[in-house]
Scaffold this active site. Structure first.
Site, PDB file in Angstrom:
ATOM      1  N   ALA A   1     -10.080 -41.392 -18.580  1.00 17.30           N
ATOM      2  CA  ALA A   1     -10.300 -40.449 -17.496  1.00 17.30           C
ATOM      3  C   ALA A   1     -11.148 -41.051 -16.382  1.00 17.30           C
ATOM      4  CB  ALA A   1     -10.990 -39.203 -18.051  1.00 17.30           C
ATOM      5  N   CYS A   2     -11.036 -40.462 -15.189  1.00 17.25           N
ATOM      6  CA  CYS A   2     -11.930 -40.674 -14.047  1.00 17.25           C
ATOM      7  C   CYS A   2     -11.500 -41.827 -13.138  1.00 17.25           C
ATOM      8  CB  CYS A   2     -13.378 -40.871 -14.482  1.00 17.25           C
ATOM      9  SG  CYS A   2     -13.981 -39.580 -15.588  1.00 17.25           S
TER      10      CYS A   2
END
Length: 511
Positions: A2-3
């Protein structure tokens, strides 16, 4: 994983403030509701205990008030993610990174080992706590630091003592500097200061591409690292430089991953961000392009062709490869190319924080945290002062229950509706984003001028000015009130447009 992170040095930003920004994305198949809140020192425990790893960490005295964007559902811990403290220091934690087998073999992650058997019985083995991780970082670090450099040093000390169970990238900024820290194995870390005239792109893989060990073990002007990093590299043959240089290393080669998955999941995101921010510096799209979406050598930091704005940051962190054959919402390219790379603006986005600490403003209203929630192609971003005692209810009181009465869930519903008929809803989305961003800038400018009238020269560095805090809270509430109104209007438009495309629709002329 993620991110996506972008960091902008003060000489590269539109208003001269260092900017750190990160999409917080939930894990695949998960959607994490988020809140925006203020945490007072008395709310912190004397001993912090991690929900996921069970590690216990005593917290020092002298904690400060800070903002954060925690989970609304706390079954897996706080996950504070992004905030600014009362010393006007910002922190974003974390960008999940990748590593290689040699690093993990030399310095294994510190993972929770559950108890085996029953206590008191033969063969019983007690639980062994894991290290610290994304769940914990903001709570353990942000309330206790007075500069970006201090943030690196405190987190580095905690990593060396307790270890970590994952690879992470963490950003710290104050009014002058941005520092970027990357974990290396279970206990080691490196950190570099972002050049003032550059921006940095980080897409879920170890990013620093040059590290000055000599500086890290002397002046630490631009580089810092764990105390035994040089020995760690030498003993485990991690320096892959063919010239044998021990003063400089390429951390991507030494510590990073080199998987085929990186070329689908990670490198394309760095390629698109730099393609947008440096469109004329190089050829990006032909077969002869210096960098393609699958290049391993896309720079960690580079100078932009023009100053970078909040709108630029929001655009690249909302990207789905617009203008290319890889856009899942476009009809150019082929069925094979559309959607072949992981978008930056992905469905499982939780929140985006863009944080700037403005050196030209008095301390009392120097820091601003721009916040968006939900999937970025379908939301907007608005500014909120962080030197406040409370945050607007529309952002703070996110529930586990789906409701359009808070910002997170309203945008989740809008995204799900608009996605099915993206082109038909695009005009609604763009008008909403332009209108809300303009209003945010308008309130920010007016409030800055009003707050400046309440601060005399002797109070330039004084944060605790009650009259200013009340003014900032009123501005935040004004922004949130308008945001709610505009978001509800967008929901109405998107709902109507998408409803008109329902498959059970039927139109019969009576003429």
């Amino acid at each position: 994983m993620a991110c996506t992170t972008i960091l902008v040095g003060k000489a590269a930003s539109y208003d001269g403030a260092p900017i750190i920004a990160r999409n917080e994305d939930s894990a695949n198949g998960e959607f994490n509701p988020k809140r925006f809140e203020v945490v007072e020192p008395q709310q912190l425990p004397k001993v912090y205990r991690s929900v996921l790893s069970h590690v216990e960490v005593p917290l020092p005295q002298g904690a400060m008030r800070f903002t954060q964007t925690p989970n609304a559902i706390l079954n897996e811990g706080i996950w504070g993610e992004a905030g600014i403290n009362a010393a006007n220091v910002a922190m974003s934690a974390t960008e999940t990174l990748t590593t290689n087998e040699r690093v993990r073999g030399a310095d294994p992650f510190v993972e929770l080992q559950p108890a085996q058997g029953k206590e008191g019985e033969p063969g019983y083995v007690a639980e062994q706590a894991g290290g610290i991780g994304e769940e914990d970082f903001v709570t353990l670090v942000l309330p206790f630091i007075h500069s970006a450099r201090e943030g690196v040093l405190r987190l580095g000390e905690l990593l060396e003592k307790y270890g970590t169970y994952e690879m992470n990238g963490v950003a710290f900024s104050d009014e002058n500097d941005i520092w970027w820290l990357e974990t290396v194995g279970g206990h080691h870390w490196i950190a570099r200061r972002v050049p003032d005239d550059c921006y940095v792109t980080m897409p879920n893989q170890l990013g620093i591409d040059d590290f000055d060990l000599d500086d890290a073990f002397s002046d630490q002007a631009e580089n810092m690292c764990s105390a035994d990093l040089r020995e760690f590299i030498e003993e485990n043959h991690l320096n892959l430089s063919v010239d044998g240089d021990t003063g400089h290393i390429n951390p991507r080669d030494a510590f990073g991953s080199h998987s085929d998955t990186d070329h689908v999941y990670n490198t394309p995101r760095a390629w698109f961000m730099q393609r947008f921010l440096n469109p004329y510096d190089e050829d990006w799209d032909t077969a002869e392009a210096l960098h393609s979406p699958e290049s391993n050598d896309i720079p960690w930091a580079r100078q932009p062709e023009r100053k970078i704005t909040i709108e630029d940051i929001k655009y690249v962190l909302s990207s789905h490869y617009q203008g290319t054959a890889f856009d899942p919402y476009d009809n150019r390219g082929t069925a094979q190319t559309r959607g072949m790379y992981r978008p930056i603006g992905i469905n499982r986005q939780s929140q985006l924080s863009v944080m700037e600490v403005r050196a030209d403003k008095p301390a009392a209203f120097r820091a601003v945290q721009w916040i968006a929630m939900g999937s970025n192609p379908f939301n907007t971003i608005m500014p909120y002062y962080t030197n406040v005692l409370s945050t607007p209810e529309y952002l703070e009181n996110t529930t586990a229950r789906v409701t359009t009465e808070n910002y997170y869930w309203a945008n989740r519903v809008i995204a799900a509706l608009a996605d099915a008929h993206f082109k038909d809803n695009l005009a609604h989305l763009e008008r909403y984003q332009e209108k809300t961003l303009a209003f945010g800038h308008q309130v920010l400018s007016a409030t800055d001028k009003a707050a400046a009238q309440l601060v005399d020269s002797t109070d330039f560095d004084n944060l605790e000015l009650p009259e200013v805090q009340k003014l900032l809270e009123a501005a935040n509430n004004k922004i949130a009130t308008q945001l709610k109104k505009d978001t509800e209007a967008l929901l109405d438009s998107v709902l109507y447009t998408t409803s008109m495309h329902m498959r059970n629709g039927f139109f019969l002329s009576d003429n």
